[in-house]
Scaffold this active site. Structure first.
Site, PDB file in Angstrom:
ATOM      1  N   LYS A  16      25.902   7.323 -28.986  1.00 33.75           N
ATOM      2  CA  LYS A  16      24.507   7.061 -29.386  1.00 33.75           C
ATOM      3  C   LYS A  16      23.865   5.996 -28.500  1.00 33.75           C
ATOM      4  O   LYS A  16      22.680   6.062 -28.218  1.00 33.75           O
ATOM      5  CB  LYS A  16      24.447   6.598 -30.849  1.00 33.75           C
ATOM      6  CG  LYS A  16      24.840   7.681 -31.842  1.00 33.75           C
ATOM      7  CD  LYS A  16      24.732   7.194 -33.269  1.00 33.75           C
ATOM      8  CE  LYS A  16      25.751   6.150 -33.635  1.00 33.75           C
ATOM      9  NZ  LYS A  16      27.143   6.592 -33.648  1.00 33.75           N
ATOM     10  N   GLY A  17      24.676   5.019 -28.057  1.00 34.62           N
ATOM     11  CA  GLY A  17      24.138   3.925 -27.250  1.00 34.62           C
ATOM     12  C   GLY A  17      23.427   4.437 -26.016  1.00 34.62           C
ATOM     13  O   GLY A  17      22.294   4.057 -25.731  1.00 34.62           O
ATOM     14  N   LYS A  18      24.061   5.344 -25.307  1.00 30.83           N
ATOM     15  CA  LYS A  18      23.448   5.881 -24.091  1.00 30.83           C
ATOM     16  C   LYS A  18      22.178   6.662 -24.441  1.00 30.83           C
ATOM     17  O   LYS A  18      21.158   6.546 -23.759  1.00 30.83           O
ATOM     18  CB  LYS A  18      24.424   6.799 -23.348  1.00 30.83           C
ATOM     19  CG  LYS A  18      23.690   7.556 -22.259  1.00 30.83           C
ATOM     20  CD  LYS A  18      24.464   8.510 -21.435  1.00 30.83           C
ATOM     21  CE  LYS A  18      23.479   9.411 -20.681  1.00 30.83           C
ATOM     22  NZ  LYS A  18      24.073  10.248 -19.682  1.00 30.83           N
ATOM     23  N   ALA A  39      29.827  -1.605 -35.571  1.00 32.30           N
ATOM     24  CA  ALA A  39      29.354  -0.628 -34.587  1.00 32.30           C
ATOM     25  C   ALA A  39      29.613  -1.144 -33.174  1.00 32.30           C
ATOM     26  O   ALA A  39      29.770  -2.339 -32.959  1.00 32.30           O
ATOM     27  CB  ALA A  39      27.864  -0.401 -34.770  1.00 32.30           C
ATOM     28  N   HIS A  41      28.019  -0.077 -29.295  1.00 32.56           N
ATOM     29  CA  HIS A  41      27.249   0.823 -28.438  1.00 32.56           C
ATOM     30  C   HIS A  41      27.405   0.402 -26.990  1.00 32.56           C
ATOM     31  O   HIS A  41      27.195  -0.749 -26.648  1.00 32.56           O
ATOM     32  CB  HIS A  41      25.765   0.792 -28.843  1.00 32.56           C
ATOM     33  CG  HIS A  41      25.510   1.434 -30.167  1.00 32.56           C
ATOM     34  ND1 HIS A  41      24.333   1.290 -30.852  1.00 32.56           N
ATOM     35  CD2 HIS A  41      26.287   2.223 -30.919  1.00 32.56           C
ATOM     36  CE1 HIS A  41      24.406   1.969 -31.978  1.00 32.56           C
ATOM     37  NE2 HIS A  41      25.587   2.541 -32.051  1.00 32.56           N
ATOM     38  N   SER A 412      24.423  15.060 -22.091  1.00 33.55           N
ATOM     39  CA  SER A 412      24.864  13.945 -21.274  1.00 33.55           C
ATOM     40  C   SER A 412      26.057  14.402 -20.437  1.00 33.55           C
ATOM     41  O   SER A 412      27.051  14.893 -20.974  1.00 33.55           O
ATOM     42  CB  SER A 412      25.238  12.782 -22.189  1.00 33.55           C
ATOM     43  OG  SER A 412      25.942  11.826 -21.459  1.00 33.55           O
TER      44      SER A 412
END
Ligand code: IMP
Length: 443
Positions: A16-18, A39, A41, A412
C-alpha cells in the site's frame, strides 16, 4: 471531489505504501484512520528508501497534508522518532501534519501487556507485532484508555491511576513485575503532550471543511481486510477496523462523503503471525516467493508466511470494501515460475464454496481448489504499459479482474514509482486529477 479509501485486500503487506505514494498527486490530503505503528509502509524513489509506520506516506510529497485520524492509536515516542527521521532526510512536515486529539495514546504499559498476554497464550498466541496495539484499543472500548488530549489534562494523574491499577493487576496475574510509578509516567505524558501540541487538531472538523471546499482526500487503511476486527480471520486479527467502513468512524467524515475504494492486492499471498491461511505453501515454491519477494516484515523483520493468490478471499474483500479498482502489486515476483496456481474455491466435506462470509471460521480446515496457469518466464520488471506484458501475464490479470469483479486500476512491476502500469480502472476514481498521477515526472 474525490474522497477515496485505499485498503489492503489480504493480511497487510500488499504494498500500500508504494501505491499511496504514487497516487498522492491526485489528492490534497492523506489520512490514516486506524491502527498504529504496527503498520509498516515502504516507499522507494530515486536513491531513497523510507519505512513509515505512523505518518502517512503522503508526507514525502511537499504539497500533501497528512492526518492521523481519531481511529488511530498513537505511540508518542514512535511518532517523534519517525518525525526526526523525516527531518533528517530534509522533509519538512511543519503546518501540514495533523494529529487527532481523540486518537488513543499507546503507553508503555500497553506494550508490556501485549507481550505478557502473548507469552501467556503459549501455542495459541496471535503473533502480534508487540507494539501495544490490542491493549490500547481494549482501553478505548473499555473506556479507561487515554486519548492524546488526556495526556495534557488536569485530571491526567487520576486517569492514569485507573489505567495503571488495571495494568498492574493483570501483569502481576501473568507473573510479571508491576508497572512503573505513576508520577514518572505522568511527567512523561505531559512532556509528550507538550511536544505534540503543534500537531494537534480537531481533525474531524478539518477534514469535513476540506471536503466541503472540494479538496480531494485519500483515506489510507493500514493492515488489510483479513486483519479487520469484524471481518478478518478472528481472533487472529488486529484490533481495529481496517476495512473501508472504518474510514468513516476513524476520521469523522460521513460515509456519504466517500466516493470510491481502491483495493491493493499482491499477486500472491502472505501473512505474518498465526491464523488460518488456506493457500499457504511450505515447499520450495513458498521459499521462492519469500526470497524473491523479500517477504520479511517492515515492522518486526519476521519472515512472512507465503502462498498462492486466494481469489475467494479477494472476492470477499471486494464485497466488504466495495472495491472499484484493484492495485495489483509485485507481479514481477512471479516472473520465473513455470506455472502459477490461483485459488478459486474452498473445498469442505466434498462441497466447493466460492462465496461465503464465514470462510475462515470452521474448525475443519478448508482445502484450496486451484486453477493452474502457465507462467510467463520472462521479466516484467519496470513494465509501463499493459502491452509490454507477456500474454500469459495478461491472462493472469484478466482472470483476477473476472473472478474478483473489479477492474485493474494499476499494476506495480517493481518497487519504484516509475515501475508502474496505470490502467483504465483508476480514471473514474480520480476524475480530472488522474492526469496528475499520469504526468508526474520520473524522479
Ligand atoms: P497487532 O496488530 O500487533 O495486535 O497484531 C495482530 C496481528 O496483525 C498479527 O498477526 C500481526 O502480525 C498482524 N499485523 C498487524 N499489523 C500488521 C501489518 O501492518 N502488516 C501485516 N500484518 C500485521
Amino acid at each position: 471531489m474525490a474522497n477515496v479509501v485505499i485498503v489492503g485486500m489480504q493480511w497487510g503487506d500488499e504494498g500500500k505504501g508504494k501505491v499511496v505514494d504514487l497516487i498522492c498527486p491526485a489528492f490534497d490530503a492523506v489520512v490514516r484512520y486506524q491502527g498504529g505503528h504496527n503498520a509498516g509502509h515502504t516507499v522507494k524513489f530515486a536513491d531513497r528508501h523510507f519505512a513509515l509506520h505512523l505518518i502517512p506516506s503522503g508526507i514525502l510529497r511537499s504539497a500533501t497534508r497528512c492526518v492521523l485520524g481519531n481511529g488511530m492509536v498513537v505511540a508518542p515516542d514512535a511518532f517523534f522518532k519517525e518525525l526526526e527521521g523525516l527531518e533528517a532526510a530534509g522533509i519538512d512536515a511543519t503546518g501540514r501534519l495533523f494529529v487527532s486529539q481523540r486518537a488513543h495514546a499507546v503507553l508503555p504499559t500497553a506494550v508490556l501487556l501485549d507481550k505478557a498476554r502473548e507469552a501467556a497464550r503459549g501455542d495459541a498466541k496471535i503473533g502480534t507485532t508487540a507494539r501495544g496495539i490490542g491493549p490500547t484499543y481494549e482501553g478505548k472500548i473499555s473506556r479507561y484508555g487515554l486519548r492524546i488530549c488526556d495526556l495534557g489534562s488536569d485530571r491526567l494523574e487520576e486517569k492514569l491511576r485507573a489505567l495503571l491499577t488495571r495494568a498492574d493487576a493483570e501483569l502481576r496475574s501473568l507473573g510479571q513485575a508491576g508497572v512503573e510509578r505513576p508520577a514518572r509516567l505522568a511527567d512523561q505524558c505531559r512532556a509528550w503532550h507538550e511536544r505534540l501540541v503543534p500537531y494537534l487538531a480537531d481533525t474531524e472538523l478539518l477534514l469535513n471543511r476540506w471536503s466541503k471546499e472540494g479538496k480531494d482526500i485519500l483515506l489510507e487503511g493500514a493492515q488489510g481486510t483479513l486483519l479487520d476486527i469484524d471481518h478478518g480471520t478472528f481472533p487472529y486479527v488486529s484490533s481495529s477496523s481496517s476495512t473501508a467502513g472504518g474510514a468513516a468512524t476513524g476520521t469523522g467524515l460521513p460515509p456519504t462523503a466517500l466516493t470510491g475504494a481502491i483495493g491493493v492486492l499482491k499477486a500472491y499471498a502472505t501473512r505474518v503471525g498465526e491464523g488460518p491461511f488456506v493457500t499457504e505453501i511450505e515447499d520450495e515454491a513458498g521459499e521462492f516467493l519469500r526470497s524473491r519477494g523479500n517477504e520479511f516484515g517492515t515492522t518486526t523483520g519476521r519472515p512472512r508466511r507465503c502462498g498462492w493468490l486466494d481469489l475467494v478471499a479477494a472476492r470477499y474483500a471486494q464485497r466488504i470494501n466495495g472495491i472499484d479498482a484493484i492495485a495489483l502489486t509485485k507481479l514481477d515476483v512471479l516472473d520465473e515460475l513455470e506455472e502459477i496456481k490461483v485459488c478459486v474455491g474452498y473445498r469442505l466435506g466434498g462441497k466447493v464454496h466460492r462465496e461465503t462470509s464465514a470462510i475462515f471460521e470452521g474448525d475443519e480446515p478448508f482445502e484450496p481448489v486451484y486453477t493452474t496457469m502457465p507462467g510467463w518466464k520472462q521479466s516484467t520488471v519496470g513494465a509501463r504499459e499493459l502491452g509490454d506484458l507477456p500474454v500469459e501475464a495478461r491472462d493472469y490479470l484478466e482472470m483476477i479482474e473476472d473472478e474478483v469483479g473489479a477492474r485493474l486500476g494499476l499494476i506495480s512491476s517493481g518497487p519504484r514509482r516509475e515501475e508502474t502500469i496505470l490502467c483504465p480502472g483508476l480514471k473514474p476514481l480520480l476524475g480530472d486529477r488522474f492526469s496528475d498521477v499520469a504526468a508526474q515526472p520520473d524522479p
